[in-house]
Design an enzyme around this catalytic site. Sequence first.
Site, mmCIF file in Angstrom:
data_model
loop_
_atom_site.group_PDB
_atom_site.id
_atom_site.type_symbol
_atom_site.label_atom_id
_atom_site.label_comp_id
_atom_site.label_asym_id
_atom_site.label_seq_id
_atom_site.Cartn_x
_atom_site.Cartn_y
_atom_site.Cartn_z
ATOM 1 N N GLU A 100 0.828 -1.204 0.000
ATOM 2 C CA GLU A 100 0.000 0.000 0.000
ATOM 3 C C GLU A 100 0.867 1.261 0.000
ATOM 4 O OE1 GLU A 100 -3.652 1.786 2.773
ATOM 5 O OE2 GLU A 100 -2.160 0.444 3.647
ATOM 6 N N LYS A 136 -9.822 2.024 -1.728
ATOM 7 C CA LYS A 136 -9.973 1.572 -0.345
ATOM 8 C C LYS A 136 -11.310 2.050 0.221
ATOM 9 C CE LYS A 136 -7.329 1.565 4.003
ATOM 10 N NZ LYS A 136 -6.053 2.048 4.605
ATOM 11 N N CYS A 196 -5.536 -2.998 2.904
ATOM 12 C CA CYS A 196 -5.212 -2.873 4.322
ATOM 13 C C CYS A 196 -6.434 -3.022 5.238
ATOM 14 C CB CYS A 196 -4.482 -1.561 4.570
ATOM 15 S SG CYS A 196 -3.520 -1.545 6.104
#
Length: 241
Positions: free
Chosen positions: A82, A154, A195
């Site tokens: 990331e 995300k 994540c």
Amino acid sequence: MLAGRLFSRPQVLRTVQNASQSLYHRREVCARAMAEPANPGKVKVALCQLHVTADKDQNIAAARAAIEDASRNGAKLVVLPEMWNCPYSNDSFPTYAEDIDNGPSPSTQMLSEAAQQCAVTLVGGSVPERSNGKLFNTCCVYDHHGKLLGKHRKVHLFDIDIPGKMTFKESLTLTPGESITVIDTAAGRLGIGICYDIRFPELAMLYGQRGVQALVYPGGHMFVVRVNGGQRGSIKASMLG
């Protein structure tokens, strides 16, 4: 274990509920019939760890070298971490952000070229993306011809408060994504997250309903929230079925 505390459960629930309204309950992301994915057979996967600096060109060169090294060692699916092209800070995201939709950008051009030259399926970690006046944490996926197959923004932003150590809120600069990302590749059908997306099982459940064969969640942890410290940049990869 994390030292200190995350934001309170009610705060987290409100954030999740807002995301759920646009993600889990929208018609276009409800589980629907998809063709059975092809069996890719055995696939060698490389999960690349990178030392990120304030020099964007250096970060791009390091990422390319990692992809090339993975290919030389036989990997056919390569995954970057990331925010690999910039320091992980709210000050950096606007400065290093790239417009992905309107032609090649420095980071995405390298990803496309490296995927083609190395003949690998590439999950390009994530980079800060600028689109319509907003910033997103975005993962781009390329096939072995260098073609962009799709991108994931995300969905669940990470806001943390560790008293006496740090307070960091991605939501101060980043906008959450609003869709799931299922991509058919030569390495199998992939479900992409980034994540903190991994903390929400509903996302994985939707991917499972769509026949995803592997969950790939590029991640990047700051030192103070790591259990054992170590180099920033981690990837979560899980196989389904």
